[in-house]
Design an enzyme around this catalytic site. Structure first.
Site, PDB file in Angstrom:
ATOM      1  N   CYS A 186      48.350  48.391  52.359  1.00 45.46           N
ATOM      2  CA  CYS A 186      47.089  48.659  53.054  1.00 45.46           C
ATOM      3  C   CYS A 186      46.700  47.542  54.032  1.00 45.46           C
ATOM      4  O   CYS A 186      45.978  47.785  54.988  1.00 45.46           O
ATOM      5  CB  CYS A 186      45.970  48.894  52.045  1.00 45.46           C
ATOM      6  SG  CYS A 186      46.138  50.494  51.214  1.00 45.46           S
ATOM      7  N   ASP A 231      60.209  55.370  25.509  1.00 39.00           N
ATOM      8  CA  ASP A 231      59.881  56.641  24.880  1.00 39.00           C
ATOM      9  C   ASP A 231      61.084  57.074  24.053  1.00 39.00           C
ATOM     10  O   ASP A 231      62.217  56.690  24.314  1.00 39.00           O
ATOM     11  CB  ASP A 231      59.525  57.694  25.930  1.00 39.00           C
ATOM     12  CG  ASP A 231      58.948  58.933  25.277  1.00 39.00           C
ATOM     13  OD1 ASP A 231      58.411  58.812  24.162  1.00 39.00           O
ATOM     14  OD2 ASP A 231      59.038  60.021  25.862  1.00 39.00           O
TER      15      ASP A 231
END
Length: 374
Positions: A314, A93
RNA sequence: GGACAGGUGGCCGAGUGGUUAAAGGCAGCAGACUGUAAAUCUGCCCGGGUUUCCGUACGCUGGUUCGAAUCCAGCCCUGUCCA
């Protein structure tokens, strides 16, 4: 020699597109989500772990890196990729966003923006030319034009004046980028559309950018507090104002449902701090919506964060364990939450790419909404 | 047995006559986070009543006072030191 920058669209489905951007450091599958690595690190993650989530490209930030460790030092150390150990594409950016987020420490003029460092108060000047130079010194693959990102709620006059200044800065960015010939030969430059929520201003901005010519076109100035409905309202017309054969990048977005809605409207690239920041702050994104892992109800929940997720977090640890880590302030909590969130985001992008390729994006979107927003 | 110090809301800890339902921190219960000044920030946190209401409350009991967590007396308990 691989192309400097080539975008090819493999399939479209309604306004949604899927394809690939080919660059010297690697391919970027679109729609793409780019994790944010502001200070030469995707916080709480190692580069190999970021890659393992499915990320093809990450972000770095001109403003933060120019202050520390400084662009010149980065160049002496072999550039950002070498410095942080990430060998795939990096989009940097331009510092434009900090013009807004650090507005209390800035002084703007036609020339550029005078900053006071949030770190030590030292004074710096950021101009389109300097921003291009810094991004070149960093070794950026996708350089962003230096723009001005006005806050939500500015009046029409200010929105117009800000957009027009950003367009003048876009032309200066183009010239500054091109002046770095060697770097320009192996990287890409994106322009940034502004114009607040106004369709006509957005159209003028898009025309100005297209006239200058860029490798990709970002939609800036959204997700700054206007709300999803207003943002989608802009996305109903903004992508179509930009060249169809170039990537469209919605800057700073967003929540999972923002991404799905934006892809449906023709956006190809995203970046957002949400999966990383929220991960550090105890919020996990799941197919069933966001989860605040600190909540008492997870204290003895042996289920994974997301029962449909195949990520290492997970498949290994329970909500109860993550609840404990996060509540205890253990750094592993932030690391695992971030890792899951980035996996979730990349899975979401893959799901969208597959659905667009199969011509079933509408079904994908309604399935996602039914479960995520229940 | 004696000398000091001290007993404040789940915990720690301010407060030493009224503006104190009682600072602040922690714990607890929730919420927020969108091109990262963020491992951050916000709200709630004695009980009841769904605004400025009532009740109860600063070891216990009694007293002084218009008024006490704050002053006095006795008692109980804790810590340190001397015996």
């Amino acid at each position: 020699m691989t192309d400097r920058f080539a975008f090819s669209i493999a399939a479209t489905d309604g306004a949604a597109r899927t394809g690939v951007i080919r660059m010297q450091r690697g391919e970027i599958r679109t729609p793409a989500f780019m994790p944010v690595g502001t200070a030469a690190t995707v916080k709480a993650m190692r580069p190999a772990e970021v890659r393992a989530t499915g990320a093809d490209i990450i972000l770095g930030n001109t403003y933060h890196l120019m202050l520390r460790p400084t662009a010149e030092r980065m160049a002496r150390l072999g550039g950002l990729h070498n410095f942080m150990g990430w060998d795939r594409p990096i989009l940097t950016d331009s510092g434009g966003y900090q013009v807004m987020s650090l507005s209390a420490l800035t002084k703007q003029s036609e020339e550029g923006v005078a900053f006071q460092s949030h770190l030590d108060g030292s004074r710096h000047m950021l101009t389109p030319e300097r921003s291009m130079e810094i991004q070149r010194l960093l070794g950026s693959d996708i350089v962003m034009a230096f723009d001005e990102c006005p806050p939500n709620g500015v009046d029409d006059k200010r929105a117009e004046a800000s957009m027009e200044r950003s367009m003048r800065w876009a032309a200066r960015s183009r010239a500054g980028f091109d002046a770095g010939e060697e770097h320009a030969a192996r990287s890409a430059l994106f322009g940034i559309q502004q114009g607040s929520l106004d369709e006509k201003l957005r159209a003028r901005s898009a025309a100005a950018l297209t006239e200058i010519g860029f490798d990709g076109y970002a939609i800036g100035g959204l997700a700054v507090g206007e709300g999803q409905a207003a943002m989608f309202g802009v996305l109903d017309f903004a992508p179509a104002q930009l060249p169809a054969d170039k990537p469209r990048y919605l800057m700073g977005v967003g929540k999972p449902d923002d991404l799905v809605g934006a892809v449906a409207r023709g956006v190809d690239m995203f970046d957002c701090v949400l999966p990383t920041r929220s991960g550090r702050n105890g919020q996990a994104f799941t197919r069933d919506g966001p989860v605040n892992i600190r909540n008492a109800k997870h204290a003895e929940d042996q289920a994974p964060l997301d029962s449909s997720c195949a990520c290492p977090v997970c498949t290994t640890w329970s909500r109860a364990y993550l609840h404990h880590l996060v509540r205890s302030g253990e750094m592993l909590g932030a690391m695992l939450m971030t890792q899951h969130n980035l996996h979730f985001y990349q899975d979401l992008m893959q799901g969208m790419r597959d659905a667009i390729g199969a011509g079933s994006f509408a079904a994908f979107q309604s399935d996602f909404d039914a479960r995520y927003r229940k």
